[in-house]
Scaffold this active site. Sequence first.
Site, PDB file in Angstrom:
ATOM      1  CB  VAL A   1     -14.204  -8.450  -0.427  1.00 14.41           C
ATOM      2  CG1 VAL A   1     -14.661  -9.883  -0.277  1.00 14.41           C
ATOM      3  CG2 VAL A   1     -13.010  -8.151   0.438  1.00 14.41           C
TER       4      VAL A   1
ATOM      5  CG  ASP B   1      -1.917   1.128   1.254  1.00 15.08           C
ATOM      6  OD1 ASP B   1      -1.607   2.205   0.714  1.00 15.08           O
ATOM      7  OD2 ASP B   1      -3.021   0.920   1.790  1.00 15.08           O
TER       8      ASP B   1
ATOM      9  CG  HIS C   1     -21.200  -5.861  -3.897  1.00 15.23           C
ATOM     10  ND1 HIS C   1     -20.937  -4.841  -4.760  1.00 15.23           N
ATOM     11  CD2 HIS C   1     -20.658  -5.466  -2.721  1.00 15.23           C
ATOM     12  CE1 HIS C   1     -20.277  -3.868  -4.145  1.00 15.23           C
ATOM     13  NE2 HIS C   1     -20.099  -4.233  -2.888  1.00 15.23           N
TER      14      HIS C   1
ATOM     15  CD  GLU D   1     -20.871  -5.442  -8.132  1.00 18.70           C
ATOM     16  OE1 GLU D   1     -21.685  -4.842  -7.409  1.00 18.70           O
ATOM     17  OE2 GLU D   1     -19.748  -5.758  -7.744  1.00 18.70           O
TER      18      GLU D   1
HETATM   19  N1  LIG Z   1     -17.515  -6.019  -0.927  1.00 19.90           N
HETATM   20  C1  LIG Z   1     -18.065  -5.162  -0.124  1.00 19.90           C
HETATM   21  O1  LIG Z   1     -19.253  -5.238   0.174  1.00 19.90           O
HETATM   22  C2  LIG Z   1     -17.255  -4.082   0.445  1.00 19.90           C
HETATM   23  C3  LIG Z   1     -16.232  -3.555  -0.277  1.00 19.90           C
HETATM   24  N2  LIG Z   1     -15.471  -2.556   0.243  1.00 19.90           N
HETATM   25  C4  LIG Z   1     -14.397  -2.037  -0.591  1.00 19.90           C
HETATM   26  O2  LIG Z   1     -13.151  -2.306   0.015  1.00 19.90           O
HETATM   27  C5  LIG Z   1     -12.233  -1.302  -0.356  1.00 19.90           C
HETATM   28  C6  LIG Z   1     -11.434  -0.849   0.831  1.00 19.90           C
HETATM   29  O3  LIG Z   1     -12.261  -0.300   1.832  1.00 19.90           O
HETATM   30  P1  LIG Z   1     -11.612   0.332   3.145  1.00 19.90           P
HETATM   31  O4  LIG Z   1     -10.557  -0.555   3.649  1.00 19.90           O
HETATM   32  O5  LIG Z   1     -12.718   0.687   4.038  1.00 19.90           O
HETATM   33  O6  LIG Z   1     -10.960   1.639   2.537  1.00 19.90           O
HETATM   34  P2  LIG Z   1      -9.685   2.397   3.067  1.00 19.90           P
HETATM   35  O7  LIG Z   1      -9.698   3.726   2.404  1.00 19.90           O
HETATM   36  O8  LIG Z   1      -9.606   2.342   4.550  1.00 19.90           O
HETATM   37  O9  LIG Z   1      -8.464   1.539   2.480  1.00 19.90           O
HETATM   38  C7  LIG Z   1      -8.098   1.550   1.139  1.00 19.90           C
HETATM   39  C8  LIG Z   1      -6.583   1.452   1.098  1.00 19.90           C
HETATM   40  O10 LIG Z   1      -6.175   1.265  -0.248  1.00 19.90           O
HETATM   41  C9  LIG Z   1      -4.954   1.926  -0.399  1.00 19.90           C
HETATM   42  N3  LIG Z   1      -4.617   2.140  -1.790  1.00 19.90           N
HETATM   43  C10 LIG Z   1      -5.000   3.159  -2.597  1.00 19.90           C
HETATM   44  N4  LIG Z   1      -4.414   3.015  -3.808  1.00 19.90           N
HETATM   45  C11 LIG Z   1      -3.678   1.881  -3.757  1.00 19.90           C
HETATM   46  C12 LIG Z   1      -2.850   1.217  -4.686  1.00 19.90           C
HETATM   47  N5  LIG Z   1      -2.684   1.696  -5.904  1.00 19.90           N
HETATM   48  N6  LIG Z   1      -2.233   0.079  -4.301  1.00 19.90           N
HETATM   49  C13 LIG Z   1      -2.395  -0.396  -3.058  1.00 19.90           C
HETATM   50  N7  LIG Z   1      -3.161   0.201  -2.122  1.00 19.90           N
HETATM   51  C14 LIG Z   1      -3.802   1.330  -2.483  1.00 19.90           C
HETATM   52  C15 LIG Z   1      -5.147   3.198   0.390  1.00 19.90           C
HETATM   53  O11 LIG Z   1      -3.894   3.774   0.726  1.00 19.90           O
HETATM   54  C16 LIG Z   1      -5.892   2.705   1.605  1.00 19.90           C
HETATM   55  O12 LIG Z   1      -4.999   2.398   2.669  1.00 19.90           O
HETATM   56  C17 LIG Z   1     -13.062  -0.230  -1.047  1.00 19.90           C
HETATM   57  O13 LIG Z   1     -12.952  -0.396  -2.425  1.00 19.90           O
HETATM   58  C18 LIG Z   1     -14.455  -0.528  -0.670  1.00 19.90           C
HETATM   59  O14 LIG Z   1     -15.357  -0.092  -1.575  1.00 19.90           O
HETATM   60  C19 LIG Z   1     -15.669  -2.059   1.491  1.00 19.90           C
HETATM   61  C20 LIG Z   1     -16.691  -2.541   2.260  1.00 19.90           C
HETATM   62  C21 LIG Z   1     -17.589  -3.573   1.777  1.00 19.90           C
HETATM   63  O1  LIG Z   2     -19.182  -0.263   1.299  1.00 21.82           O
HETATM   64  C1  LIG Z   2     -18.805  -0.679   0.204  1.00 21.82           C
HETATM   65  O2  LIG Z   2     -17.883  -0.184  -0.452  1.00 21.82           O
HETATM   66  C2  LIG Z   2     -19.477  -1.810  -0.379  1.00 21.82           C
HETATM   67  O3  LIG Z   2     -19.037  -2.305  -1.385  1.00 21.82           O
HETATM   68  C3  LIG Z   2     -20.751  -2.258   0.181  1.00 21.82           C
HETATM   69  O4  LIG Z   2     -21.680  -2.098  -0.834  1.00 21.82           O
HETATM   70  P1  LIG Z   2     -23.245  -2.216  -0.559  1.00 21.82           P
HETATM   71  O5  LIG Z   2     -23.599  -1.093   0.353  1.00 21.82           O
HETATM   72  O6  LIG Z   2     -23.458  -3.537   0.080  1.00 21.82           O
HETATM   73  O7  LIG Z   2     -23.875  -2.079  -1.881  1.00 21.82           O
END
Ligand SMILES: NC(=O)C1=CN([C@@H]2O[C@H](COP(=O)(O)OP(=O)(O)OC[C@H]3O[C@@H](n4cnc5c(N)ncnc54)[C@H](O)[C@@H]3O)[C@@H](O)[C@H]2O)C=CC1
Ligand SMILES: O=C(O)C(=O)COP(=O)(O)O
Length: 613
Positions: A299, A240, A349, A330
């Site tokens: 994820v 990161d 998702h 999606e």
């Molecule tokens: N599948 C789901 O339902 C969910 C998906 N997500 C996704 O997970 C991801 C991360 O969420 P959080 O951890 O809460 O965000 P966050 O902002 O806390 O962490 C993201 C990290 O990615 C890093 N980053 C940015 N560019 C990068 C690169 N080029 N290479 C490596 N690292 C890089 C950032 O420095 C940061 O530390 C988001 O895309 C979010 O949408 C989050 C919650 C639920």
């Molecule tokens: O919080 C995120 O980034 C997610 O991907 C969760 O998405 P959702 O609110 O479940 O559609």
Amino acid sequence: MAAPSQTTAATTHHRILLPANHHRALAPSVLRLPLRAHARRGRLSVSAAAAAPAASTAAPSEPATGAVPGKPTVLVAEKLGAAGLELLREFANVDCSYGLSPEELRAKIPLCDALIVRSGTKVGRDVFEASGGRLRVVGRAGVGIDNVDLAAATEHGCLVVNAPTANTVAAAEHGIALLTAMSRNIAQADASLKAGKWQRNKYVGVSLVGKTLAILGFGKVGSEVARRAKGLGMHVIAHDPYASADRAHAIGVELVSMEEALTTADFISLHMPLTPATNKMLNDETFAKMKKGVRIINVARGGVIDEDALVRALDSGIVAQAALDVFTKEPPAPDSKLVLHENVTVTPHLGASTVEAQEGVAIEIAEAVIGALKGELAASAVNAPMVPAEVLSELAPYVVLAEKLGRLAVQLVAGGGGIKSVKVTYASARAPDDLDTRLLRAMITKGLIEPISSVFVNLVNADFTAKQRGVRITEERILLDGSPETPIDYIQVHIAHVESKFPSAVSESGEITVEGKVKDGIPHLTKVGSFQVDVSLEGSLILCRQVDQPGMIGSVGSVLGEENVNVSFMSVGRIAPRKHAVMAIGVDEEPKKSTLTKIGEIPAIEEFVFLKL
Ligand SMILES: NC(=O)C1=CN([C@@H]2O[C@H](COP(=O)(O)OP(=O)(O)OC[C@H]3O[C@@H](n4cnc5c(N)ncnc54)[C@H](O)[C@@H]3O)[C@@H](O)[C@H]2O)C=CC1
Ligand SMILES: O=C(O)C(=O)COP(=O)(O)O
């Protein structure tokens, strides 16, 4: 003798409240600032009750029947937890319309002050344009805001807030669930058994203990996945570019280069946001660098993987298995090769979809949206300056001063429209990096632009609006000796290359200059041009330049008294005795034009101007 000058600028009041006592640890402390002046020109003020319902066939739909006029309207476009809806309903008219088509969303949006979405609704430029300026807040009930056009939101002065913390654990747990399910073929074995087969040899898995897991994106979710994977006995590394090595070390994770992560990992788990820089970050080239037989978990967002390249990597055996919760499109096409691939485990998702996370997210986003509608600056603002609560409360009176100085300065410009270059000087005993001036700059911009245009300016769009109007705002610091306890001693606003309708406001450097200070928490005007004055910035202001001679205060005061205009204060600043002086008179009411004419007719008065604060 100058003709009386009068502006008709609308006065915007703002209330500053100090940090609220929130009951939830995660709720941000806030300073209330005018995100938008209420009921400004050209804005629709249709209550939801009066609004014609859109031609929606969406279900379920709760049109805001019984909507209370005067309350803001919040459109909830995707399913939101009950606790969040309850909070919203206490404050606003809530229209839950799930599954709207893009056309239906555009039809509804002009009637809404806020919109709440999850990942399934695209909030593009068309939505902001269709809103006609009414939409003030978009709340993303989750983390990823790649479905919201942030540039368009900013240009339209619309705040975007998200719920950045409440689903972190759910997403991390889902990542671990996919990791373990994939390595033991749980989904495939379950389907096989249910199909009447007993295939113990086919579904031999791989162990996790001692294997290297590379986490790409070591933010909130990534670090929670790391903690859990350590508990499973895995060797965890992370890449990161923006993460702190100390934070990684604290949980026993080594930060490595992308190259090292790709070439050494047995498992790769993706946790970065989807941005132009991360789009298709895993592609033919990066797959080629990976260890043969690597396993991928995603994820984060589908778009960070080139999905066609992943299919190729799966077919060639570079990637042994993949477990995916997210997809470029999606839902994915029913015949998607990737989804149907026998070595791929998929979920639709579901990362954030736990009962607990959805309740948490709903409360987090409802609080953020309500706060934003009240004019508070939320800590989860995505497209506005995020300033810590302590700084906000300390700067509160300077925020008021900044807007009033901007408002005064622009009203002193002859013609009003041709401002190109504004310099703001902050005199402070604080080191430059110990004073965040973004809020002050935004408020000065608001003060400068709103009186001469029909646009509203807020913290979201201040810089954009100034740039768009060709106004260059530069900032300068004067480092004073003295106590750094007071954040700012004085602020000056200088407008260059313009003429003034009150020529005495032009300082020796040829710029319109106004200076102000905060005294006992109240903003004061302390200098106009080269003249020192001292009046509190409340109500409205008459500035007169006169020959300095006895009886002037009385003459002006009696004209105002005769016309029943209450004078709240007066201050006279002069260059030298019996030469010229500038008199600043604070008035509670706006004097009639005829009253101002009478002041102008007082023989010793050489120029004067009436300014609304
Ligand atoms: N599948 C789901 O339902 C969910 C998906 N997500 C996704 O997970 C991801 C991360 O969420 P959080 O951890 O809460 O965000 P966050 O902002 O806390 O962490 C993201 C990290 O990615 C890093 N980053 C940015 N560019 C990068 C690169 N080029 N290479 C490596 N690292 C890089 C950032 O420095 C940061 O530390 C988001 O895309 C979010 O949408 C989050 C919650 C639920
Ligand atoms: O919080 C995120 O980034 C997610 O991907 C969760 O998405 P959702 O609110 O479940 O559609």
